[in-house]
Design a protein around this motif. Structure first.
Motif: not given
Length: 341
Positions: A232, A255, A258
Motif C-alpha cells: 500500500d 487503496l 487501507a
C-alpha cells in the motif's frame, strides 16, 4: 504474559522513579505512535501494585500481586481501551497484550462512556491489598465526548489511593480540561542506532528502511513489516511522486481498504520530505525516493506545499470517521494533485 520496558525507555523509567514519593493522581504519557507506550504503562502499573518493588523500580515478579497481574486478574487494576484494540496483535498503543476477540462485527475504535461508568464501583470500594488502585487508559484521544466528560469528573475528585495512567499519541486531540488535570510525561523516540540494533535483534531485514518509513518508531516498523503493508505504501508513494487526476482515481481504488489514518500519516511524511529537500536538500523518511522528491521540490511552489501540509493535518483529525473511505482517499489525492500542479 510479561511486562517489560524496551531498551530505549530506561532513561524515562529512571526519571519516573523520582515521582514515587509524590505520585500524582493522574499521569499522561505522550509520544509518537509505535514506541511502546502501552507496554511502558503496563510495566509501571505492575510496579505500583507490586508488594516488593526492586531497587530499580521494577516489579519483583514473585509476590502475590505480581502473580495476579501476570494472570490478568489483579483486583486493584483496570485497563480501559477501545474494543477494536482487543482484536489487534501487539503493536503501538496496544503492544504487549493477550487480546480478547471482539464479538461485534465492527468493534468500536472509541472509548465509550459505558467503559468509564463501569469504573465507578471499582473506584469506590476498598483495595484488596491495602495498596493503590490503578487504572490504565489508552489511547486518550480515543475517548469520545461523553466519555471524556465522565472521566473528567473522576479526575477532578479522584478517590484516595487511586492512580490513573493515560497514554496519548497526539496531545492536541485530547480534551484540554483532561490535559490540565494530568501530570504530563514525555516518552521520546529512541535514537536511530538503538532502534536499529533492536530491530536487527528481532531479525528484521532492511531495518533501516522500515524504521525510516515509520518515522523512527521501532514497534511500528516491526508491525508494518509483519503486516506486509509496504505494498500500500508503494502504491501511495508512486502516486505522490507523479501526481495526476487519473492516477488519483486509480490510486483511491487500489487503496480503498487501507487504514485511512495510516495513509494520511504516510502522506504527511512525504510532504515533510519534500519540504526538507526544498529547504535543506535532505530526506528523512523516504531516501529510496530521493530523486523523485528532489524533482517535485524543484517545481512545487512553497505556498502550495504549505497548503498541502495544512490539508493533510486537517484530514488526520477526521481520518477515523469518514463518511466514505474511498471518497476520502480520492479527495486527499486529488487535492494533492491540485497543490502540485
Amino acid at each position: 504474559m510479561t511486562h517489560n520496558i524496551y531498551p530505549w525507555q530506561e532513561p524515562a523509567w529512571q526519571q519516573l522513579q523520582q515521582l514515587r514519593g509524590r505520585l500524582p493522581h493522574a499521569l499522561l504519557f505522550h509520544g509518537a505512535q509505535g514506541i511502546g507506550k502501552a507496554d511502558f504503562l503496563e510495566a509501571y502499573a505492575k510496579s505500583l501494585l507490586c508488594e516488593s518493588v526492586r531497587p530499580d523500580g521494577h516489579a519483583c515478579g514473585a509476590c502475590v500481586s505480581c502473580g495476579w497481574f501476570e494472570q490478568g486478574s489483579h483486583p486493584d487494576y483496570r485497563r480501559v481501551r477501545p474494543e477494536a484494540l482487543e482484536d489487534e496483535a501487539p503493536g503501538e498503543g496496544e503492544e504487549g497484550e493477550d487480546g480478547k476477540k471482539s464479538k461485534t462485527k465492527n468493534p468500536s475504535r472509541e472509548i465509550k462512556i459505558e467503559q468509564i461508568r463501569a469504573l465507578a464501583d471499582f473506584m469506590n470500594i476498598s483495595t484488596h491489598r491495602q495498596g493503590l488502585r490503578v487504572v490504565v487508559l489508552y489511547p486518550a484521544e480515543a475517548l469520545n465526548t461523553p466519555a471524556s466528560n465522565a472521566l473528567l469528573k473522576t479526575l477532578e475528585e479522584p478517590p484516595p489511593g487511586s492512580v490513573f495512567l493515560l497514554a496519548s499519541h497526539s496531545l492536541d486531540r485530547v480534551l484540554p480540561t483532561i490535559l490540565s488535570r494530568c501530570r504530563k510525561f514525555a516518552l521520546p523516540l529512541p535514537e536511530a542506532a538503538q532502534a536499529l540494533a533492536w530491530l536487527e535483534e528481532q531479525g528484521l531485514a532492511d531495518a533501516d528502511g522500515w524504521l525510516r518509513e515509520q518515522g523512527g518508531a521501532p514497534l511500528a516498523a516491526l508491525e508494518a513489516s509483519a503486516a506486509g503493508s509496504r505494498e500500500d505504501l508503494d502504491v501511495l508513494l508512486a502516486f505522490l511522486a507523479r501526481p495526476s487526476v487519473e492516477g488519483a482515481l486509480k490510486g483511491a481504488d487500489k487503496l480503498s481498504k487501507a487504514p485511512l489514518a495510516v495513509l494520511v500519516a504516510w502522506q504527511q511524511r512525504w510532504l515533510y520530505d519534500v519540504a526538507a529537500v526544498k529547504l535543506a536538500g535532505r530526506v528523512r523518511y523516504y531516501p529510496r525516493y530521493h530523486k523523485e522528491l528532489a524533482a517535485l521540490a524543484s517545481t512545487v511552489h512553497t505556498a502550495n506545499l504549505m497548503r498541502a501540509v495544512k490539508a493533510a493535518n486537517e484530514r488526520r483529525a477526521v481520518a477515523e470517521h469518514p463518511l466514505s473511505p474511498k471518497l476520502f482517499i480520492e479527495d486527499m489525492l486529488l487535492d494533492y494533485t491540485a497543490c502540485c500542479a
